[in-house]
Enzyme design. Structure first.
Site, short mmCIF file in Angstrom:
data_model
loop_
_atom_site.label_atom_id
_atom_site.label_comp_id
_atom_site.label_asym_id
_atom_site.label_seq_id
_atom_site.Cartn_x
_atom_site.Cartn_y
_atom_site.Cartn_z
N LYS A 15 9.16 6.61 6.23
CA LYS A 15 8.15 7.98 5.90
C LYS A 15 6.78 7.92 6.97
O LYS A 15 6.62 8.93 7.23
CB LYS A 15 7.72 7.91 4.54
CG LYS A 15 8.80 8.03 3.34
CD LYS A 15 8.55 7.96 1.94
CE LYS A 15 7.85 6.75 1.59
NZ LYS A 15 8.61 5.43 1.48
N ARG A 90 5.27 9.32 -7.25
CA ARG A 90 6.05 8.15 -7.24
C ARG A 90 6.57 7.97 -8.85
O ARG A 90 7.23 7.06 -8.96
CB ARG A 90 5.32 7.02 -6.96
CG ARG A 90 5.87 6.42 -5.79
CD ARG A 90 5.02 5.02 -5.54
NE ARG A 90 5.34 4.19 -4.47
CZ ARG A 90 5.14 4.38 -3.38
NH1 ARG A 90 4.33 5.18 -2.97
NH2 ARG A 90 5.46 3.43 -2.56
N ARG A 129 8.37 -5.14 9.44
CA ARG A 129 7.19 -4.33 9.80
C ARG A 129 6.17 -4.89 10.11
O ARG A 129 5.36 -5.90 9.26
CB ARG A 129 7.10 -3.48 8.69
CG ARG A 129 5.90 -2.36 8.57
CD ARG A 129 5.96 -1.47 7.63
NE ARG A 129 6.01 -1.83 6.30
CZ ARG A 129 6.11 -0.88 5.26
NH1 ARG A 129 6.27 0.28 5.51
NH2 ARG A 129 6.50 -1.18 3.98
N ARG A 157 1.73 -6.56 6.23
CA ARG A 157 1.28 -6.26 4.91
C ARG A 157 1.84 -7.39 3.86
O ARG A 157 2.69 -7.81 4.14
CB ARG A 157 2.04 -4.80 4.31
CG ARG A 157 1.28 -3.74 4.96
CD ARG A 157 1.89 -2.37 4.54
NE ARG A 157 2.64 -2.22 3.25
CZ ARG A 157 3.09 -1.22 2.93
NH1 ARG A 157 3.37 -0.09 3.70
NH2 ARG A 157 3.39 -0.99 1.65
N ARG A 168 9.92 -3.91 -5.41
CA ARG A 168 9.30 -2.45 -5.10
C ARG A 168 10.90 -1.68 -5.12
O ARG A 168 10.63 -0.42 -5.64
CB ARG A 168 8.68 -2.29 -3.82
CG ARG A 168 7.40 -2.64 -3.62
CD ARG A 168 6.82 -3.27 -2.29
NE ARG A 168 6.81 -2.16 -1.43
CZ ARG A 168 6.79 -2.52 -0.11
NH1 ARG A 168 6.80 -3.81 0.19
NH2 ARG A 168 6.65 -1.81 0.98
P1 ADP Z 1 7.65 3.74 4.79
O1 ADP Z 1 6.46 4.57 5.08
O2 ADP Z 1 8.86 4.76 4.37
O3 ADP Z 1 7.53 2.50 3.98
P2 ADP Z 1 7.86 2.80 7.65
O4 ADP Z 1 7.75 4.05 8.33
O5 ADP Z 1 6.48 1.86 7.44
O6 ADP Z 1 8.35 3.29 6.13
O7 ADP Z 1 8.90 2.06 8.35
C1 ADP Z 1 9.50 0.85 7.88
C2 ADP Z 1 9.84 -0.03 9.02
O8 ADP Z 1 11.10 0.08 9.25
C3 ADP Z 1 8.86 -0.27 10.08
O9 ADP Z 1 8.98 -1.55 10.64
C4 ADP Z 1 9.49 0.76 11.09
O10 ADP Z 1 9.22 0.36 12.43
C5 ADP Z 1 10.88 0.75 10.87
N1 ADP Z 1 11.60 1.99 11.04
C6 ADP Z 1 11.23 3.00 10.73
N2 ADP Z 1 12.17 4.07 11.08
C7 ADP Z 1 13.19 3.45 11.58
C8 ADP Z 1 14.55 3.61 12.03
N3 ADP Z 1 14.94 5.04 12.03
N4 ADP Z 1 15.39 2.88 12.26
C9 ADP Z 1 15.02 1.56 12.23
N5 ADP Z 1 13.83 1.02 11.90
C10 ADP Z 1 12.94 2.02 11.54
P1 ADP Z 2 6.16 1.83 0.87
O1 ADP Z 2 6.61 3.31 0.88
O2 ADP Z 2 6.24 1.21 2.17
O3 ADP Z 2 6.33 1.04 -0.13
P2 ADP Z 2 3.35 2.63 0.39
O4 ADP Z 2 2.38 2.28 1.46
O5 ADP Z 2 3.65 3.90 0.23
O6 ADP Z 2 4.33 1.87 0.60
O7 ADP Z 2 2.79 2.01 -1.00
C1 ADP Z 2 2.19 0.61 -1.19
C2 ADP Z 2 2.02 0.10 -2.47
O8 ADP Z 2 0.91 1.07 -2.95
C3 ADP Z 2 3.00 0.59 -3.48
O9 ADP Z 2 4.08 -0.72 -3.54
C4 ADP Z 2 2.41 0.76 -4.85
O10 ADP Z 2 1.86 -0.50 -5.15
C5 ADP Z 2 1.02 1.57 -4.20
N1 ADP Z 2 1.23 2.76 -4.52
C6 ADP Z 2 1.19 3.92 -3.53
N2 ADP Z 2 1.23 5.02 -3.73
C7 ADP Z 2 1.61 5.01 -5.19
C8 ADP Z 2 1.61 6.01 -6.31
N3 ADP Z 2 1.91 7.42 -5.80
N4 ADP Z 2 1.94 5.27 -7.55
C9 ADP Z 2 1.73 4.29 -7.76
N5 ADP Z 2 1.51 3.19 -6.85
C10 ADP Z 2 1.34 3.64 -5.47
#
Ligand code: ADP
Ligand code: ADP
Length: 210
Positions: A15, A90, A129, A157, A168
């Site tokens: 995302k 969420r 990541r 992270r 998660r």
């Molecule tokens: P989110 O915001 O949904 O948690 P991220 O954009 O941070 O996800 O992506 C999670 C990890 O996967 C990062 O290390 C990113 O570089 C990698 N990633 C993102 N898109 C792709 C893809 N299409 N194929 C492989 N790895 C990806």
């Molecule tokens: P990812 O999509 O990679 O899991 P985010 O950066 O969106 O990570 O979120 C990281 C953490 O922040 C989540 O695991 C949760 O603890 C908290 N968080 C983020 N957005 C929300 C939400 N809308 N409600 C509750 N917790 C949240």
């Protein structure tokens, strides 16, 4: 034209990566509650202090904190014409609160994009990541390797461990998945396959957004 968008999907679906690409074309703010919470933790605000324990363990931060934070943010000036919410809502309670707040302003969501990636691929994406704190760029040690000269400053992270990742994912299925039927009922859910190279995923997203 689609301008009030929710970007949903499991942790590590891509995302953040995709939002950074889309925002350049859409000229709306990218609002990530995860980024906002990490900033609050770093700044040591009361909300940040409360959130830190939950985040580290891969648990959701309580609705009472997150809902107010997200709703205040979308009421700021730069979000008047639209926004891309990433990682919010969420829970079903968050989805209902967002709908109620928007309704009060005579607004509604135009689309909810669900970026779909199977659980089997998530762990590898999350544990590989790394983020560049200077630019916010998201890398992956295998799939999107960073240039050698910035390796030293990259950060991982604290919730990107295998254990927190499992927590998660299970939270996602238990608490977040119920927002999918909620938005299906409102006929605004659009599913996009998040597997494949990032350029292909971007093309799919652009098509889904019309
Ligand atoms: P989110 O915001 O949904 O948690 P991220 O954009 O941070 O996800 O992506 C999670 C990890 O996967 C990062 O290390 C990113 O570089 C990698 N990633 C993102 N898109 C792709 C893809 N299409 N194929 C492989 N790895 C990806
Ligand atoms: P990812 O999509 O990679 O899991 P985010 O950066 O969106 O990570 O979120 C990281 C953490 O922040 C989540 O695991 C949760 O603890 C908290 N968080 C983020 N957005 C929300 C939400 N809308 N409600 C509750 N917790 C949240």
């Amino acid at each position: 034209i689609v301008m009030r968008i929710v970007f949903a999907g499991p942790p590590g679906a891509g995302k953040g990566t995709q939002a950074a690409r889309l925002i350049e074309r859409l000229a709306i703010p990218h609002i990530s509650t995860g980024d906002m919470l990490r900033a609050a933790v770093k700044a040591g605000t009361p909300a940040g202090q409360e959130a830190e324990v939950y985040m580290k363990a891969g648990q959701l931060v309580p609705d009472s904190t997150v809902i107010a934070m997200a709703i205040d943010r979308i009421q700021e000036n730069d979000a008047r014409e639209g926004f891309m919410l990433d990682g919010f809502p969420r829970t079903r309670e968050q989805a209902e609160a967002l709908e109620a707040a928007m309704k009060e302003a005579d607004l509604s969501l135009d689309a909810v994009i669900l970026l779909e990636v199977d659980d089997a691929l998530i762990v590898e994406r999350i544990t590989g990541r790394r983020t560049d704190p200077d630019t916010g760029t998201i890398y992956h040690m295998t799939f999107n390797p960073p240039p050698a000269e910035i390796l030293d400053r990259l950060v991982q992270r604290s919730d990107d461990t295998a254990e927190a990742c499992a927590a998660r994912l299970s939270k996602y299925h238990q608490d977040t998945a119920p927002i999918i039927p909620f938005y299906e009922e409102r006929s605004i859910l659009r599913r996009v396959d998040g597997v494949g190279n990032p350029d292909d995923v971007t093309a799919r997203l652009i098509e889904a957004l019309g």
